[in-house]
Design an enzyme around this catalytic site. Sequence first.
Site, PDB file in Angstrom:
ATOM      1  N   ASP A 135      -2.953 -10.434  -2.547  1.00 16.57           N
ATOM      2  CA  ASP A 135      -3.517  -9.996  -1.276  1.00 16.57           C
ATOM      3  C   ASP A 135      -5.003  -9.677  -1.449  1.00 16.57           C
ATOM      4  O   ASP A 135      -5.465  -9.340  -2.545  1.00 16.57           O
ATOM      5  CB  ASP A 135      -2.762  -8.740  -0.815  1.00 16.57           C
ATOM      6  CG  ASP A 135      -3.056  -8.347   0.616  1.00 16.57           C
ATOM      7  OD1 ASP A 135      -2.254  -8.683   1.497  1.00 16.57           O
ATOM      8  OD2 ASP A 135      -4.089  -7.677   0.850  1.00 16.57           O
TER       9      ASP A 135
ATOM     10  N   HIS B  42      -6.487  -7.095  -0.415  1.00 20.34           N
ATOM     11  CA  HIS B  42      -6.618  -5.677  -0.716  1.00 20.34           C
ATOM     12  C   HIS B  42      -5.754  -5.300  -1.922  1.00 20.34           C
ATOM     13  O   HIS B  42      -4.666  -5.845  -2.098  1.00 20.34           O
ATOM     14  CB  HIS B  42      -6.194  -4.829   0.488  1.00 20.34           C
ATOM     15  CG  HIS B  42      -6.964  -5.136   1.737  1.00 20.34           C
ATOM     16  ND1 HIS B  42      -6.517  -6.046   2.680  1.00 20.34           N
ATOM     17  CD2 HIS B  42      -8.145  -4.654   2.186  1.00 20.34           C
ATOM     18  CE1 HIS B  42      -7.405  -6.108   3.662  1.00 20.34           C
ATOM     19  NE2 HIS B  42      -8.400  -5.286   3.385  1.00 20.34           N
TER      20      HIS B  42
ATOM     21  N   ASP C 158      -4.598 -12.795   3.536  1.00 21.73           N
ATOM     22  CA  ASP C 158      -5.866 -12.342   4.094  1.00 21.73           C
ATOM     23  C   ASP C 158      -7.063 -12.702   3.216  1.00 21.73           C
ATOM     24  O   ASP C 158      -8.191 -12.292   3.499  1.00 21.73           O
ATOM     25  CB  ASP C 158      -5.848 -10.839   4.386  1.00 21.73           C
ATOM     26  CG  ASP C 158      -5.229 -10.018   3.281  1.00 21.73           C
ATOM     27  OD1 ASP C 158      -4.837 -10.583   2.246  1.00 21.73           O
ATOM     28  OD2 ASP C 158      -5.118  -8.785   3.458  1.00 21.73           O
TER      29      ASP C 158
ATOM     30  N   HIS D 145       0.813  -1.221   0.000  1.00 27.23           N
ATOM     31  CA  HIS D 145       0.000   0.000   0.000  1.00 27.23           C
ATOM     32  C   HIS D 145       0.846   1.271   0.000  1.00 27.23           C
ATOM     33  O   HIS D 145       0.297   2.365  -0.186  1.00 27.23           O
ATOM     34  CB  HIS D 145      -0.932   0.023   1.217  1.00 27.23           C
ATOM     35  CG  HIS D 145      -1.995  -1.023   1.200  1.00 27.23           C
ATOM     36  ND1 HIS D 145      -2.881  -1.186   0.157  1.00 27.23           N
ATOM     37  CD2 HIS D 145      -2.312  -1.982   2.121  1.00 27.23           C
ATOM     38  CE1 HIS D 145      -3.697  -2.193   0.427  1.00 27.23           C
ATOM     39  NE2 HIS D 145      -3.371  -2.700   1.605  1.00 27.23           N
TER      40      HIS D 145
END
Length: 343
Positions: A196, A198, A285, A160
Amino acid sequence: MKTVFSPVQLAHDPKHEISDGMLKPAVEIPSRAEIVRARILETGFGDVLPPDEFGLEPIARVHAGDYIAFLEGFWTRWTNAGRSGEAFPFVWPVRELRTKPVPDHIDGLLGRYSFDAGTPLGEETWVAARASADTALTAARLVAGGDRAAFALCRPPGHHAHADFYGGYCFLNNAAIAAQYLRDAGADRVAVLDVDYHHGNGTQAIFYDRADVLFLSLHADPIEEFPYFLGHADETGEGAGEGFNANFPLALGTDWPAFSRALDAALERVAEFSPDTLVVSLGLDTYERDPISKFRLKSEEFLALGARLEKAGLPTVFVMEGGYAVDALGVNCVNVLSGFEGA
């Protein structure tokens, strides 16, 4: 497969985060890395090596100098301002607000160099983030030197983090730093595949106008999920990078059959690009019991994920990203790596 890990990464130890509009216990905690390392040792998966020290030069190939200086000097400025404990930003230069001139005040600096309030900065954040980057760089060096694959057990994660601001628990973009290192080490083309839950918004932004690094991300649809403002299917790159960015936003509740179809499509793009090396942003995740995510992959399906990645037939650097179901994190991570090795 060798694993690279530094205990220095554990020094970043946040106690809280701001999530869902509330102050909550932090989920990006040191035990995440400790549990994965313990599982690797318990299963005899392979050697665990300390990282080499690379200095700031490979980090500066990806991140802006003023941003690096901010992270490096943050704690001194924070304490000199009479502050203590974890630092959270609360104002950002959005829309009509300006990013320059850069504020002198510590609260202005926190807002300038971040994009969310859920990522606290502490006394040891910079030291841990540097060790995490060195971990990724060491794994990349192993693969550039001839290893078939290597696993960078990075923490804090990185995907990120943009060139000049942090967020999403990420400070230095480990996958991007590794990809750039591989380019500098002689790879003509590098693909970064982010699995991931996200979207890897920072990695996308760093390479968005480049044709030498293909970025692909499978993730929860940002209409419904963090980071909300990047990760849509119509983001395909710009300038020289047009056509070298591909997002695969998926519905909440996605299970392995739907995820694997998107993975196949992403790997087809990788094959068309014909890179010299693959960097995998390995988020776990997507697991069905992850506390902050809403996909439904089961532990045994991470074996299939690893096997599918091996079929790309490329030297591969695995870089640890998210995954917050700590009781299963070690099993799920080693399942991906052993699925790759077994294939």
